[in-house]
Design a protein around this motif. Structure first.
Motif, PDB file in Angstrom:
ATOM      1  N   ARG A 252      -1.753 -16.845  -2.779  1.00 59.42           N
ATOM      2  CA  ARG A 252      -2.007 -15.437  -2.842  1.00 59.42           C
ATOM      3  C   ARG A 252      -1.722 -15.007  -1.464  1.00 59.42           C
ATOM      4  N   GLN A 253      -1.077 -14.011  -1.096  1.00 53.71           N
ATOM      5  CA  GLN A 253      -1.023 -13.318   0.272  1.00 53.71           C
ATOM      6  C   GLN A 253      -2.418 -13.117   0.779  1.00 53.71           C
ATOM      7  N   THR A 254      -3.193 -12.745   0.102  1.00 54.36           N
ATOM      8  CA  THR A 254      -4.756 -12.132   0.384  1.00 54.36           C
ATOM      9  C   THR A 254      -5.573 -12.415  -0.978  1.00 54.36           C
ATOM     10  N   SER A 255      -6.794 -12.194  -0.628  1.00 56.84           N
ATOM     11  CA  SER A 255      -7.824 -12.507  -1.924  1.00 56.84           C
ATOM     12  C   SER A 255      -7.456 -11.152  -2.762  1.00 56.84           C
ATOM     13  N   SER A 256      -7.161 -10.056  -2.472  1.00 57.55           N
ATOM     14  CA  SER A 256      -7.163  -8.980  -3.213  1.00 57.55           C
ATOM     15  C   SER A 256      -5.651  -8.695  -3.991  1.00 57.55           C
ATOM     16  N   TRP A 257      -4.646  -9.432  -3.402  1.00 58.67           N
ATOM     17  CA  TRP A 257      -3.445  -9.073  -4.185  1.00 58.67           C
ATOM     18  C   TRP A 257      -2.473 -10.641  -3.992  1.00 58.67           C
ATOM     19  N   TYR A 258      -1.490 -10.716  -4.773  1.00 61.98           N
ATOM     20  CA  TYR A 258      -0.543 -11.585  -4.720  1.00 61.98           C
ATOM     21  C   TYR A 258       0.410 -11.753  -3.608  1.00 61.98           C
ATOM     22  N   TYR A 259       1.204 -10.460  -3.357  1.00 60.69           N
ATOM     23  CA  TYR A 259       2.203 -10.295  -2.505  1.00 60.69           C
ATOM     24  C   TYR A 259       2.303  -8.804  -2.157  1.00 60.69           C
ATOM     25  N   ASP A 260       2.525  -8.197  -1.172  1.00 54.45           N
ATOM     26  CA  ASP A 260       2.710  -6.807  -0.765  1.00 54.45           C
ATOM     27  C   ASP A 260       3.525  -6.839   0.432  1.00 54.45           C
ATOM     28  N   PRO A 261       4.851  -6.607   0.546  1.00 50.27           N
ATOM     29  CA  PRO A 261       5.495  -6.847   1.808  1.00 50.27           C
ATOM     30  C   PRO A 261       5.310  -5.784   2.879  1.00 50.27           C
ATOM     31  N   SER A 262       4.687  -5.097   2.662  1.00 50.43           N
ATOM     32  CA  SER A 262       4.256  -3.902   3.764  1.00 50.43           C
ATOM     33  C   SER A 262       3.326  -4.687   4.421  1.00 50.43           C
ATOM     34  N   TYR A 263       2.619  -5.690   4.123  1.00 47.86           N
ATOM     35  CA  TYR A 263       1.483  -6.550   4.853  1.00 47.86           C
ATOM     36  C   TYR A 263       2.081  -7.681   5.746  1.00 47.86           C
ATOM     37  N   SER A 264       3.339  -7.992   5.256  1.00 51.38           N
ATOM     38  CA  SER A 264       4.031  -8.940   6.031  1.00 51.38           C
ATOM     39  C   SER A 264       5.072  -8.900   6.995  1.00 51.38           C
ATOM     40  N   GLY A 265       5.279  -7.261   6.987  1.00 54.02           N
ATOM     41  CA  GLY A 265       6.225  -6.976   7.919  1.00 54.02           C
ATOM     42  C   GLY A 265       7.686  -6.840   7.509  1.00 54.02           C
ATOM     43  N   GLN A 266       7.978  -6.983   5.944  1.00 48.12           N
ATOM     44  CA  GLN A 266       9.364  -6.716   5.259  1.00 48.12           C
ATOM     45  C   GLN A 266       9.611  -5.150   5.280  1.00 48.12           C
ATOM     46  N   VAL A 267       8.654  -4.576   4.746  1.00 47.95           N
ATOM     47  CA  VAL A 267       8.758  -3.101   4.605  1.00 47.95           C
ATOM     48  C   VAL A 267       7.640  -2.278   5.444  1.00 47.95           C
ATOM     49  N   LYS A 268       7.828  -0.959   5.404  1.00 45.99           N
ATOM     50  CA  LYS A 268       6.752  -0.170   5.974  1.00 45.99           C
ATOM     51  C   LYS A 268       6.513   0.808   4.778  1.00 45.99           C
ATOM     52  N   THR A 269       5.631   1.335   4.494  1.00 44.53           N
ATOM     53  CA  THR A 269       5.106   2.491   3.743  1.00 44.53           C
ATOM     54  C   THR A 269       4.522   3.447   4.649  1.00 44.53           C
ATOM     55  N   PRO A 270       4.486   4.586   4.126  1.00 50.50           N
ATOM     56  CA  PRO A 270       3.792   5.821   4.830  1.00 50.50           C
ATOM     57  C   PRO A 270       2.134   5.647   4.784  1.00 50.50           C
ATOM     58  N   LEU A 271       1.658   6.051   5.695  1.00 55.85           N
ATOM     59  CA  LEU A 271       0.185   6.010   5.969  1.00 55.85           C
ATOM     60  C   LEU A 271      -0.598   7.246   5.757  1.00 55.85           C
ATOM     61  N   LYS A 272       0.294   8.429   5.834  1.00 52.03           N
ATOM     62  CA  LYS A 272      -0.305   9.648   5.859  1.00 52.03           C
ATOM     63  C   LYS A 272      -1.149  10.192   4.579  1.00 52.03           C
ATOM     64  N   GLY A 273      -0.508   9.287   3.536  1.00 48.65           N
ATOM     65  CA  GLY A 273      -1.469   9.649   2.358  1.00 48.65           C
ATOM     66  C   GLY A 273      -2.781   9.275   2.321  1.00 48.65           C
ATOM     67  N   THR A 274      -3.109   8.308   3.115  1.00 46.95           N
ATOM     68  CA  THR A 274      -4.352   7.476   2.930  1.00 46.95           C
ATOM     69  C   THR A 274      -5.542   8.460   2.614  1.00 46.95           C
ATOM     70  N   ALA A 275      -6.293   8.080   1.636  1.00 46.32           N
ATOM     71  CA  ALA A 275      -7.484   8.890   1.411  1.00 46.32           C
ATOM     72  C   ALA A 275      -8.583   8.537   2.189  1.00 46.32           C
ATOM     73  N   ALA A 276      -9.313   9.738   2.570  1.00 42.98           N
ATOM     74  CA  ALA A 276     -10.429   9.550   3.304  1.00 42.98           C
ATOM     75  C   ALA A 276     -11.521   8.959   2.945  1.00 42.98           C
ATOM     76  N   ILE A 277     -12.272   8.244   3.508  1.00 44.03           N
ATOM     77  CA  ILE A 277     -13.298   7.283   2.814  1.00 44.03           C
ATOM     78  C   ILE A 277     -14.468   8.049   2.629  1.00 44.03           C
ATOM     79  N   PRO A 278     -15.566   8.191   1.811  1.00 40.66           N
ATOM     80  CA  PRO A 278     -16.485   8.933   1.631  1.00 40.66           C
ATOM     81  C   PRO A 278     -17.752   8.950   2.708  1.00 40.66           C
ATOM     82  N   LEU A 279     -18.248  10.064   2.830  1.00 38.80           N
ATOM     83  CA  LEU A 279     -19.500  10.137   3.819  1.00 38.80           C
ATOM     84  C   LEU A 279     -20.434   9.071   3.542  1.00 38.80           C
TER      85      LEU A 279
END
Length: 530
Positions: A252-279
Motif C-alpha cells: 500500500r502507498q500508505t495505511s489508509s489507501w492503496y495508491y493515489d498519484p496525487s501523493y507521489s507526485g504524478q498528478v496534482k489535485t485542487p486543494l481549495k475545496g478542502t473542508a474545514a475541520i470541526p472546532l
C-alpha cells in the motif's frame, strides 16, 4: 553482469541469519515491505529463526498493527536502535516491560549515519543531541532499565575546542527496502512511493559492510524499460527481489489507501475545496500557535496536534500561498495527511530525500516549527519522548527543534481526558485532565531550555488556555484565555509558579469561533478583527 535473485518472500526471510543486524526503510506504513516482514514473522513463529536480531531503523514504521509491528516478538528482536515508536504499540510494550534493549537516537542523525557509514567515517559528528536524553552524560538514548548498563552507542568528543555528539556506526547485515518496479537486471524505481526516503544511502551503507539488500516491488518489467534517471537503486547493488503477491494489502502507498498519484507526485489535485475541520481543543491550540507566523516563512509541522490541524487551518484561512509548509519526510507544500498517514502530502510541490531534508533542518534551520509536547518544566525543558514507561521516541523532534529559529510547542494544559467548550465568551473547562503537564522537572529532556536560550531561539508553549514564552529566567506566562480563572484554571494546575509578564494579554476570542478567524490579516501584520 551481476544480477539479483528473484525470490519469494519466504526465501527472502530465510536469508536473515540469527544474531545479525536488520535494517528496514520506511515511515509510518509508507514503503513498508509487508510481504517480507510478514514472512519473517511467520518463519520465527513457526520454526524459530531468525532470532536475537538487532533492528535498526530511522523512522517510525507502523500504523499500530502492521509494518515493523510484525517483528515485535520476544526473542526475534533483542535490541532496537530506532528513531520513533509512537505508532507501534507492540514495540513500546516490549520496551516498557524490558523485553529487549532499546536505544533512541534523533531521526535525522540516524538518516545521515548511512552516509557516514558508507564513507567509512569514524561515526556521525553533530551538535544535535547535546544536552538532551541522547547525551551519554544524561541517558545516552537508553530507553529502559534493561539498557541502562549496556554499551554506549553515542559519545561526546571535542573538535577544535567544541563538543560534538559522535553517533557510532551500526554495521548492517541485511537491509530491506521497497520499490515500485524492478527490471530483469534488478534496477529499482520508486515512482509510486509517497516518499523518497533514504533508500540509496542505506543501500550504500549496507554494501560497505558486506550486507545483503532485499527489495520488495510491485512488478517486474523487461530490461531497458525503465528510464535511467528514474532508477533509484542500480541492480548490481541488489541481492534479492521479491514481487509482492498481494499489493492491495501488502504494498500500500500508505495505511489508509492503496495508491493515489496525487501523493507521489504524478498528478496534482485542487486543494481549495478542502473542508474545514470541526472546532475542537486541538484546533483552538493550532489556531493560537499559527498566530505567531509571518509572511513568506518556511514552516515545519511535527506529529500530533501540529500535523493534524495546522495544514487544514492554513487552508481554511486561505494562507497556503503565504507560507511554505514542509514535513520532515521531504515534503514541500500540498496538504499533509495526519494520524497514521503522517509524512505524506496531497499535491506537494516537491519531494526530496528524507536524509537531505534533515540537512536543511540541521544546516540552515527552519523558520518556524510546530511540535507536540508532553511536559514542560520551570527551566523550559520539554519532554516529548517518554511518559512513564511508555517511550514513543524522538523522531525528528530533537533535530528540528535544536536549530529552528522559532519553536512553537502545541499542547493541552493538562493531560488525560481534558474536555473544554468554546464560544464568543472564551473557554470553559468542562473536565480537567488527570495529570499536570507543567511540572517541576520533566521526566526526560527532549528539548533543553537553557541551551535554546543560549542560541537565541524564540520558544513558545501554546495551550488552549495560556501561552508561555521562554526567557533566560525560564518560561513566562504572557497570555491567558478569556473565561479562565487564573488561580483555579492555571496556577493550581501547575507544579511550579510561573514567571509573569508585566502585561499579560488576553487570547483573542476569534479563535474560539466556528468560522475562519482572520489569520491572513495577522500574517500580513494587521490587527485581528479590525
Amino acid at each position: 553482469m551481476r544480477k539479483p535473485k528473484f525470490v519469494s518472500a519466504e526465501e527472502a526471510a530465510a536469508m536473515i541469519l540469527d544474531g545479525t543486524t536488520l535494517c528496514t526503510i520506511g515511515m509510518t506504513l509508507v514503503s513498508a515491505s509487508e510481504s517480507i516482514l510478514k514472512a519473517v514473522e511467520n518463519r520465527f513463529l513457526e520454526t524459530g529463526p531468525p532470532k536475537n536480531l538487532t533492528l535498526f531503523h530511522t523512522c517510525g514504521q507502523s500504523d499500530r498493527k502492521d509494518g515493523i509491528a510484525h517483528l515485535a516478538h520476544e526473542g526475534l528482536i533483542t535490541k532496537v536502535i530506532r528513531g520513533h515508536w509512537g505508532l507501534c504499540p507492540p514495540f513500546m510494550k516490549m520496551i516498557s516491560e524490558n523485553m529487549l534493549e532499546a536505544y533512541n537516537l534523533p531521526q535525522g542523525q540516524m538518516a545521515n549515519m548511512f552516509h557516514s557509514m558508507a564513507l567509512r567515517e569514524p561515526g556521525k559528528l553533530s551538535k544535535i543531541g547535546l544536552g538532551t536524553f541522547v547525551d551519554p552524560r544524561i541517558e545516552g538514548g537508553k530507553m529502559n532499565e534493561k539498557t541502562r548498563d549496556k554499551e554506549d552507542i553515542v559519545s561526546v568528543v571535542t573538535v577544535d575546542g567544541e563538543e560534538y555528539m559522535q553517533y557510532k556506526e551500526v554495521p548492517i547485515d541485511t537491509l530491506i527496502i521497497r520499490g515500485t518496479y524492478a527490471d530483469e537486471a534488478g534496477n529499482i524505481t520508486t515512482e509510486e512511493e509517497a516518499m523518497v526516503l533514504e533508500v540509496l544511502p542505506a543501500v550504500m551503507a549496507a554494501k560497505r559492510f558486506g550486507g545483503k539488500v532485499i527489495c520488495q516491488v510491485k512488478q517486474i518489467v523487461k530490461s531497458g524499460a525503465l528510464g535511467a534517471k528514474e532508477v533509484t537503486v542500480p541492480g548490481i547493488l541488489v541481492d534479492a527481489v521479491v514481487v509482492c503477491q498481494d499489493p492491495v494489502n501488502d504494498h500500500r502507498q500508505t495505511s489508509s489507501w492503496y495508491y493515489d498519484p496525487s501523493y507521489s507526485g504524478q498528478v496534482k489535485t485542487p486543494l481549495k475545496g478542502t473542508a474545514a475541520i470541526p472546532l475542537s481543543i486541538r484546533k483552538v491550540i493550532g489556531r493560537r500557535a499559527v498566530m505567531e507566523l509571518k509572511k513568506d516563512v518556511v514552516i515545519n509541522v511535527g506529529t500530533g496536534i501540529p500535523n493534524d490541524v495546522i495544514g487544514p487551518i492554513l487552508a481554511e484561512e486561505k494562507v497556503q500561498e503565504d507560507v511554505m509548509l514542509i514535513v520532515e519526510s521531504g515534503i514541500y507544500g500540498g496538504m499533509p495527511a495526519g494520524g497514521i498517514d503522517f509524512g505524506i502530502s496531497c499535491s506537494p510541490e516537491a519531494l526530496i530525500p528524507h536524509d537531505r531534508q534533515f540537512e536543511y533542518y540541521t544546516g540552515a534551520g527552519i523558520d518556524f516549527t510546530f511540535m507536540g509536547a508532553g511536559e514542560m518544566d520551570r527551566e523550559g525543558n520539554v519532554n516529548a519522548t517518554k511518559m512513564g514507561t511508555v517511550a514513543a521516541g524522538a523522531g525528528g523532534f530533537i533535530d528540528i527543534t535544536s536549530t529552528a529559529k522559532n519553536v512553537v510547542f502545541c499542547s493541552t494544559f493538562t493531560g488525560g481526558g481534558i474536555q473544554a467548550e468554546f464560544d464568543e465568551a472564551g473557554i470553559h473547562i468542562v473536565k480537567e485532565g488527570r495529570f499536570k503537564k507543567l511540572v517541576k522537572k520533566v521526566q526526560q529532556i527532549s528539548y533543553n531550555g537553557k541551551m535554546a536560550v543560549a542560541r537565541g531561539q524564540n520558544m513558545f508553549f501554546v495551550t488552549e488556555r495560556a501561552v508561555f514564552k521562554l526567557t533566560e529566567k525560564g518560561p513566562v506566562l504572557i497570555e491567558f484565555a478569556k473565561g479562565t480563572d487564573m488561580e483555579k484554571d492555571i496556577l493550581a494546575q501547575m507544579e511550579f509558579k510561573p514567571l509573569m509578564a508585566d502585561e499579560i494579554r488576553e487570547t483573542p476570542v476569534e479563535i474560539y469561533k466556528e468560522k475562519a478567524f482572520g489569520l491572513k490579516k495577522i500574517i500580513e501584520g494587521q490587527e485581528l478583527g479590525l
